[in-house]
Design a protein around this motif. Structure first.
Motif, PDB file in Angstrom:
ATOM      1  N   ALA A  45     -22.709  -1.896  10.539  1.00  0.00           N
ATOM      2  CA  ALA A  45     -21.677  -2.862  11.175  1.00  0.00           C
ATOM      3  C   ALA A  45     -20.624  -2.161  11.464  1.00  0.00           C
ATOM      4  N   GLN A  46     -20.342  -0.820  11.295  1.00  0.00           N
ATOM      5  CA  GLN A  46     -19.160  -0.081  11.379  1.00  0.00           C
ATOM      6  C   GLN A  46     -19.081   0.263  13.069  1.00  0.00           C
ATOM      7  N   PRO A  47     -18.031  -0.176  13.634  1.00  0.00           N
ATOM      8  CA  PRO A  47     -17.736   0.126  15.035  1.00  0.00           C
ATOM      9  C   PRO A  47     -17.525   1.613  15.354  1.00  0.00           C
ATOM     10  N   LEU A  48     -18.033   1.855  16.679  1.00  0.00           N
ATOM     11  CA  LEU A  48     -18.107   3.072  16.894  1.00  0.00           C
ATOM     12  C   LEU A  48     -16.418   3.531  17.289  1.00  0.00           C
ATOM     13  N   PRO A  49     -16.220   4.661  17.434  1.00  0.00           N
ATOM     14  CA  PRO A  49     -14.892   5.495  17.634  1.00  0.00           C
ATOM     15  C   PRO A  49     -14.106   4.484  18.686  1.00  0.00           C
ATOM     16  N   ILE A  50     -12.821   4.303  18.321  1.00  0.00           N
ATOM     17  CA  ILE A  50     -12.020   3.343  19.394  1.00  0.00           C
ATOM     18  C   ILE A  50     -10.728   4.125  19.793  1.00  0.00           C
ATOM     19  N   ALA A  51     -10.259   4.020  21.095  1.00  0.00           N
ATOM     20  CA  ALA A  51      -9.374   4.990  21.629  1.00  0.00           C
ATOM     21  C   ALA A  51      -8.119   4.819  20.596  1.00  0.00           C
ATOM     22  N   PRO A  52      -7.875   5.967  20.075  1.00  0.00           N
ATOM     23  CA  PRO A  52      -6.817   6.024  18.975  1.00  0.00           C
ATOM     24  C   PRO A  52      -5.317   6.371  19.416  1.00  0.00           C
ATOM     25  N   THR A  53      -4.847   5.034  20.309  1.00  0.00           N
ATOM     26  CA  THR A  53      -3.670   5.111  20.835  1.00  0.00           C
ATOM     27  C   THR A  53      -2.480   4.624  19.711  1.00  0.00           C
ATOM     28  N   HIS A  54      -1.487   5.043  20.186  1.00  0.00           N
ATOM     29  CA  HIS A  54      -0.162   4.447  19.216  1.00  0.00           C
ATOM     30  C   HIS A  54      -0.265   2.979  18.959  1.00  0.00           C
ATOM     31  N   GLU A  55      -0.560   2.432  20.270  1.00  0.00           N
ATOM     32  CA  GLU A  55      -0.123   0.905  20.082  1.00  0.00           C
ATOM     33  C   GLU A  55      -1.466   0.276  19.129  1.00  0.00           C
ATOM     34  N   ALA A  56      -2.475   0.910  19.211  1.00  0.00           N
ATOM     35  CA  ALA A  56      -3.679   0.502  18.321  1.00  0.00           C
ATOM     36  C   ALA A  56      -3.299   0.579  17.041  1.00  0.00           C
ATOM     37  N   TRP A  57      -2.857   1.889  16.569  1.00  0.00           N
ATOM     38  CA  TRP A  57      -2.502   1.979  15.040  1.00  0.00           C
ATOM     39  C   TRP A  57      -1.140   0.878  14.730  1.00  0.00           C
ATOM     40  N   GLU A  58      -0.242   0.748  15.468  1.00  0.00           N
ATOM     41  CA  GLU A  58       0.753   0.164  15.300  1.00  0.00           C
ATOM     42  C   GLU A  58       0.289  -1.416  15.085  1.00  0.00           C
ATOM     43  N   ARG A  59      -0.716  -1.761  15.976  1.00  0.00           N
ATOM     44  CA  ARG A  59      -1.120  -3.254  15.853  1.00  0.00           C
ATOM     45  C   ARG A  59      -1.817  -3.431  14.496  1.00  0.00           C
ATOM     46  N   LEU A  60      -2.652  -2.520  14.024  1.00  0.00           N
ATOM     47  CA  LEU A  60      -3.348  -2.752  12.961  1.00  0.00           C
ATOM     48  C   LEU A  60      -2.490  -2.541  11.813  1.00  0.00           C
ATOM     49  N   ALA A  61      -1.614  -1.712  11.947  1.00  0.00           N
ATOM     50  CA  ALA A  61      -0.775  -1.709  10.650  1.00  0.00           C
ATOM     51  C   ALA A  61       0.391  -2.946  10.476  1.00  0.00           C
ATOM     52  N   ALA A  62       0.677  -3.591  11.823  1.00  0.00           N
ATOM     53  CA  ALA A  62       1.340  -4.867  11.623  1.00  0.00           C
ATOM     54  C   ALA A  62       0.615  -6.082  10.916  1.00  0.00           C
ATOM     55  N   GLU A  63      -0.839  -5.863  11.618  1.00  0.00           N
ATOM     56  CA  GLU A  63      -1.745  -6.932  10.986  1.00  0.00           C
ATOM     57  C   GLU A  63      -1.790  -6.879   9.529  1.00  0.00           C
ATOM     58  N   VAL A  64      -2.112  -5.667   8.866  1.00  0.00           N
ATOM     59  CA  VAL A  64      -2.203  -5.434   7.718  1.00  0.00           C
ATOM     60  C   VAL A  64      -0.970  -5.919   6.796  1.00  0.00           C
ATOM     61  N   ARG A  65       0.255  -5.386   7.072  1.00  0.00           N
ATOM     62  CA  ARG A  65       1.541  -5.876   6.713  1.00  0.00           C
ATOM     63  C   ARG A  65       1.721  -7.402   6.553  1.00  0.00           C
ATOM     64  N   ALA A  66       1.239  -8.047   7.498  1.00  0.00           N
ATOM     65  CA  ALA A  66       1.233  -9.817   7.487  1.00  0.00           C
ATOM     66  C   ALA A  66       0.306 -10.231   6.786  1.00  0.00           C
ATOM     67  N   CYS A  67      -0.777  -9.510   6.381  1.00  0.00           N
ATOM     68  CA  CYS A  67      -2.090 -10.250   6.018  1.00  0.00           C
ATOM     69  C   CYS A  67      -1.916 -11.135   4.755  1.00  0.00           C
ATOM     70  N   THR A  68      -2.684 -12.435   5.028  1.00  0.00           N
ATOM     71  CA  THR A  68      -2.592 -13.126   3.659  1.00  0.00           C
ATOM     72  C   THR A  68      -3.927 -13.588   3.702  1.00  0.00           C
ATOM     73  N   LEU A  69      -5.034 -12.792   4.192  1.00  0.00           N
ATOM     74  CA  LEU A  69      -6.242 -13.438   3.934  1.00  0.00           C
ATOM     75  C   LEU A  69      -6.922 -13.736   2.731  1.00  0.00           C
ATOM     76  N   CYS A  70      -6.567 -13.095   1.695  1.00  0.00           N
ATOM     77  CA  CYS A  70      -7.029 -13.194   0.339  1.00  0.00           C
ATOM     78  C   CYS A  70      -5.840 -13.237  -0.612  1.00  0.00           C
ATOM     79  N   ALA A  71      -6.117 -13.832  -1.786  1.00  0.00           N
ATOM     80  CA  ALA A  71      -4.904 -14.261  -2.788  1.00  0.00           C
ATOM     81  C   ALA A  71      -4.225 -13.019  -3.234  1.00  0.00           C
ATOM     82  N   LEU A  72      -4.843 -11.795  -2.926  1.00  0.00           N
ATOM     83  CA  LEU A  72      -4.040 -10.525  -3.482  1.00  0.00           C
ATOM     84  C   LEU A  72      -2.515 -10.398  -2.647  1.00  0.00           C
ATOM     85  N   HIS A  73      -2.515 -11.185  -1.764  1.00  0.00           N
ATOM     86  CA  HIS A  73      -1.137 -11.028  -1.040  1.00  0.00           C
ATOM     87  C   HIS A  73      -0.061 -11.582  -1.831  1.00  0.00           C
ATOM     88  N   LYS A  74      -0.265 -12.455  -2.770  1.00  0.00           N
ATOM     89  CA  LYS A  74       0.644 -13.114  -3.670  1.00  0.00           C
ATOM     90  C   LYS A  74       1.193 -12.454  -4.865  1.00  0.00           C
TER      91      LYS A  74
END
Ligand code: SF4
Length: 249
Positions: free
Chosen positions: A55-84
């Motif tokens: 299921a691993q996606p193929l390589p994607i364009a490693p832009t600065h924006e793609a990295w920053e968007r991903l990092a921001a999503e992780v920082r804000a993530c509350t998908l599982c209880a570990l965020h508490k």
């Protein structure tokens, strides 16, 4: 072996072969690629469609924006209880175009405090192991399956790993490494979607994802600190990684 490599091996507590033993040790390293080919074929049975690797996606364009968007999503993530219970998320660290991606299981107490994977004594040992194959920490990318610390350093639960895994998948696709080093049982079993013991997973090369990235499993440095006799075994895994990276792309 260079003097520098010998020094790093001594640093991580591995006895360096001398004189008579040297020939046998070299023969063992020379034979490794042949063994790898057989093992890679065997490994193919583990990484079949339906597995996480497939299921691993193929390589994607490693832009600065793609990295920053991903990092921001992780920082804000509350998908599982570990965020508490986290102090902060632990995204990953290192070269975003690294040839080697190191993947562990989850942040521990030190990582949760510092926001960086593999710090503390286990991190120092991992750094020394990487230096021994000519890869300073800053030359690789290091990430975990989980981005938040499980309380009490318990093992990640499967549902937590399932919820978090898309972040790691995107990191792998962005880095697009030439090789992956899965560190420890939990990381290896999750990435390969198997419950085989780590003793049967290490010492061979798997192919990961649609890109077929070579994946090697080794022991977690925290385990090596408790079981120093296994350091020599881990060294053979690292030699495998070194050989993979030496091969032309
Ligand atoms: S462990 Fe992963 S899925 Fe759970 S809250 Fe943290 S970032 Fe989100």
């Amino acid at each position: 072996m260079s003097v520098r490599a010998e020094r790093y091996l001594a640093e991580i507590g591995i006895t360096v072969y001398k004189r008579r033993d040297l020939a046998a040790a070299r023969a063992s390293v020379r034979n490794a690629p042949t063994e790898l080919a057989a093992d890679a074929r065997a490994a193919g049975a583990l990484a079949q469609p339906g597995s996480l690797a497939a299921a691993q996606p193929l390589p994607i364009a490693p832009t600065h924006e793609a990295w920053e968007r991903l990092a921001a999503e992780v920082r804000a993530c509350t998908l599982c209880a570990l965020h508490k219970t986290r102090t902060q998320t632990v995204f990953g660290v290192g070269r975003r175009d690294a040839e080697l991606l190191v993947i562990g299981e989850a942040p521990g107490a030190d990582e949760d405090r510092q926001g960086e994977p593999f710090v503390g004594r286990a991190g120092q040992l991992l750094n020394a192991m990487l230096r021994a194959i000519g890869l300073p920490r800053g030359e690789v990318y290091i990430a975990n399956i989980l981005k938040c610390r499980p309380p009490g350093n318990r093992d990640p639960q499967p549902e937590e790993a399932s919820l978090c895994t898309s972040y790691l998948a995107r990191q792998i696709a962005l880095v697009n490494p030439r090789a992956i080093l899965a560190v420890g049982r939990i990381a290896a079993q999750w990435l390969l979607q198997t419950d085989s013991p780590i003793g049967r997973l290490r010492g061979r090369v798997f192919r990961y994802g649609e890109s077929g990235t070579p994946l090697v499993v080794t022991y977690h440095p925290a385990y090596l600190l408790r079981s120093p006799l296994q350091k020599a075994t881990a060294w053979t895994d690292l030699c495998m990684v070194r050989e993979l990276l030496r091969k032309k792309a």
